[in-house]
Design an enzyme around this catalytic site. Structure first.
Site, PDB file in Angstrom:
ATOM      1  N   ASP A 214     -11.481   7.911 -12.753  1.00 10.27           N
ATOM      2  CA  ASP A 214     -10.420   7.046 -12.238  1.00 10.27           C
ATOM      3  C   ASP A 214      -9.291   7.944 -11.742  1.00 10.27           C
ATOM      4  O   ASP A 214      -8.885   8.890 -12.439  1.00 10.27           O
ATOM      5  CB  ASP A 214      -9.924   6.111 -13.354  1.00 10.27           C
ATOM      6  CG  ASP A 214      -9.021   5.021 -12.799  1.00 10.27           C
ATOM      7  OD1 ASP A 214      -9.536   3.925 -12.521  1.00 10.27           O
ATOM      8  OD2 ASP A 214      -7.808   5.291 -12.632  1.00 10.27           O
TER       9      ASP A 214
ATOM     10  N   ASN B 208      -0.303   4.860  -3.281  1.00  8.62           N
ATOM     11  CA  ASN B 208      -0.284   3.794  -2.278  1.00  8.62           C
ATOM     12  C   ASN B 208       1.147   3.320  -1.992  1.00  8.62           C
ATOM     13  O   ASN B 208       1.530   3.131  -0.843  1.00  8.62           O
ATOM     14  CB  ASN B 208      -1.120   2.597  -2.761  1.00  8.62           C
ATOM     15  CG  ASN B 208      -2.580   2.721  -2.337  1.00  8.62           C
ATOM     16  OD1 ASN B 208      -2.880   3.355  -1.322  1.00  8.62           O
ATOM     17  ND2 ASN B 208      -3.461   2.114  -3.107  1.00  8.62           N
TER      18      ASN B 208
ATOM     19  N   HIS C 104      -0.896   2.653   2.348  1.00  5.22           N
ATOM     20  CA  HIS C 104      -2.334   2.490   2.124  1.00  5.22           C
ATOM     21  C   HIS C 104      -3.208   3.429   2.943  1.00  5.22           C
ATOM     22  O   HIS C 104      -4.263   3.861   2.467  1.00  5.22           O
ATOM     23  CB  HIS C 104      -2.741   1.025   2.316  1.00  5.22           C
ATOM     24  CG  HIS C 104      -2.368   0.179   1.136  1.00  5.22           C
ATOM     25  ND1 HIS C 104      -1.187  -0.528   1.076  1.00  5.22           N
ATOM     26  CD2 HIS C 104      -2.992  -0.031  -0.041  1.00  5.22           C
ATOM     27  CE1 HIS C 104      -1.110  -1.155  -0.089  1.00  5.22           C
ATOM     28  NE2 HIS C 104      -2.191  -0.872  -0.789  1.00  5.22           N
TER      29      HIS C 104
ATOM     30  N   ASP D  91      -6.181   5.535   1.359  1.00  4.43           N
ATOM     31  CA  ASP D  91      -7.569   5.568   1.847  1.00  4.43           C
ATOM     32  C   ASP D  91      -8.032   7.001   2.082  1.00  4.43           C
ATOM     33  O   ASP D  91      -9.181   7.357   1.778  1.00  4.43           O
ATOM     34  CB  ASP D  91      -7.696   4.765   3.153  1.00  4.43           C
ATOM     35  CG  ASP D  91      -7.630   3.256   2.888  1.00  4.43           C
ATOM     36  OD1 ASP D  91      -7.646   2.868   1.699  1.00  4.43           O
ATOM     37  OD2 ASP D  91      -7.566   2.486   3.870  1.00  4.43           O
TER      38      ASP D  91
ATOM     39  N   GLU E 188     -10.259   2.407  -7.333  1.00  6.55           N
ATOM     40  CA  GLU E 188     -10.112   3.860  -7.340  1.00  6.55           C
ATOM     41  C   GLU E 188     -10.973   4.475  -8.449  1.00  6.55           C
ATOM     42  O   GLU E 188     -10.669   5.513  -8.990  1.00  6.55           O
ATOM     43  CB  GLU E 188      -8.637   4.249  -7.497  1.00  6.55           C
ATOM     44  CG  GLU E 188      -7.991   3.916  -8.832  1.00  6.55           C
ATOM     45  CD  GLU E 188      -7.229   2.580  -8.828  1.00  6.55           C
ATOM     46  OE1 GLU E 188      -7.619   1.672  -8.076  1.00  6.55           O
ATOM     47  OE2 GLU E 188      -6.247   2.474  -9.602  1.00  6.55           O
TER      48      GLU E 188
END
Lengths: 110, 317
Positions: free
Chosen positions: B181, B189, B194, B198, B224
């Site tokens: 994780d 973010n 975002h 990404d 994630e």
């Protein structure tokens, strides 16, 4: 393609694929092997072995058209069907055996 | 790489001919000489079915009228078995009756060719069946790949995890599962947007993919979260691999997008070969280790040997 049925009995029978370069080699192979198949059919007749005769006829029915000998396939099919009807009797199918054998005798490579 | 290994096979497709008549084998070989395919032949239904299992052909050309097991029975058996039911079958036959054709289609044949073969027809029907097979495989695979990262998706993970746990149980071979994780991903973010998030997900996926070995199954497990199924791998080896991933990620340069280091936490649950743990519980153990890594400060990996009792903490980062 196949108008051989109407030709005289001594006319050579040539493969419908005789001029197909992909096929020449295996058509030749089939033609060279054909006397062996006929001999096997004859010996099945001599031995009154209806089962073998049926298998041989069945194989020839399937194979011959693929090599460009439709009429031989048809004759073999007639023999196979007659054997089914004659219920194991070889005597009843001698005419069909002879028809098939004489067609095979006429086969030539070119 | 895992993804590469499972891409639709670009090699020459294998076409298996099942026909009792060797003449048919010979004829097909001559007729298909110039096609981009490899022809394999069997003369009986029984041998044919065995061959399908062995070589997983892209297409089967099946004769109906065979002594012993006939073509209909072969077709029925191929379609009844999950591992062979997707192989497309074209039925070849001298039988011309419409009812045979209907039966063949009902049993799952994709096409029907009557003997003697017409050269052009044979070629186009084979090409069409192979093309359809290729498209279906591609679609099936797309459905298993995560669009953003290119790793396997959750659906694929579930399927493979079930397969691999069964396999390990059967063979008694080692098996490990690692879950990851990203640390403070929400903050990435929120701070950088975002698109930057990404970029991180894609970059981390690439690092995972590069470090994972050929047989490892690297997946995007959730937002994630990532997971790697590692067949034939002991928990010790698994945690070494996780460490390499952890280090690669913290060392990654994101070129300002985002403008900070990224770290990852990991949890491993693995067996050296003997375990009685259920496959759902196995995932829970890996998850617990992940949260232990989080609670102990993040940017580290913890593991449990599920073959033994009690969790054991690995070297923290």
């Amino acid at each position: 393609m196949s108008d051989e049925q109407g030709t005289p009995a001594d006319q050579p029978l040539i493969s419908e694929f005789a001029s197909d370069p992909d096929m020449i080699e295996i058509v030749e192979y089939f033609v060279e092997e054909l006397p062996k198949r006929v001999a096997a059919i004859r010996s099945a007749v001599t031995d009154s072995d209806a089962q073998s005769l049926k298998t041989l006829a069945h194989q020839l029915k399937g194979a011959a058209p693929g090599y460009g000998f439709t009429v031989i396939g048809e004759a073999a099919g007639v023999l196979e069907a007659s054997l089914r009807v004659s219920d194991g009797s070889i005597e009843g199918v001698m005419g069909q055996v002879e028809d098939l054998a004489s067609l095979c005798q006429r086969v030539r490579i070119r | 790489m895992t993804i590469g290994a499972a891409q639709p096979n670009d090699n020459v497709p294998i076409v298996l001919v099942i026909d009792d008549c060797v003449d048919v084998h010979r004829l097909l070989a001559a007729r298909l000489r110039n096609e981009a395919l490899e022809l394999v032949c069997e003369t009986s239904g029984e041998a044919g079915i065995e061959r399908v299992h062995q070589i997983e052909p892209s297409l089967v050309l099946l004769d109906l009228d065979m002594p012993g097991m006939d073509g209909f029975e072969v077709l029925r058996r191929l379609k009844d078995e999950t591992s062979t039911s997707d192989v497309p079958v074209i039925v070849l036959s001298g039988m011309q009756s419409p009812s045979d054709k209907v039966t063949a289609f009902d049993l799952g044949a994709v096409d029907y060719i009557t003997k003697p073969f017409d050269l052009m027809e044979l070629r186009v029907r084979i090409r069409s069946a192979l093309k359809m097979r290729h498209l279906i495989q591609m679609l099936a695979q797309r459905a298993q790949i995560d669009g953003l990262t290119g790793l396997w998706n959750r659906a694929h993970f579930d399927e493979r995890w079930a397969d691999e746990t069964k396999r390990a149980e059967r063979s008694g071979s080692p098996l490990s599962l690692a879950v990851f994780d990203l640390d403070h991903f929400k903050q990435v973010n929120d701070t950088y947007g975002h698109p930057a998030g990404d970029t991180v997900l894609q970059g981390v996926a690439r690092l995972i993919q590069n470090i994972a070995r050929q047989a490892d199954i690297a997946c995007r497990y959730g937002g994630e979260e990532f997971a790697i199924i590692m067949p034939d791998t002991t928990p010790e080896h698994a945690i070494n691999l996780c460490e390499r991933i952890r280090v690669a990620i913290i060392e990654a340069d994101w070129h300002g997008k985002p403008g900070q280091r990224i770290t990852i936490s990991a949890g491993v649950a693995g067996s050296t070969g003997q375990t009685s743990i259920g496959r759902a519980e196995w995932i829970e153990v890996a998850d617990r280790n992940l949260y232990r890594s989080k609670s102990e400060g993040r940017n580290r990996a913890s593991m449990t040997d599920v073959g033994s009792k009690g969790p054991r903490l690995a070297d923290a980062g």
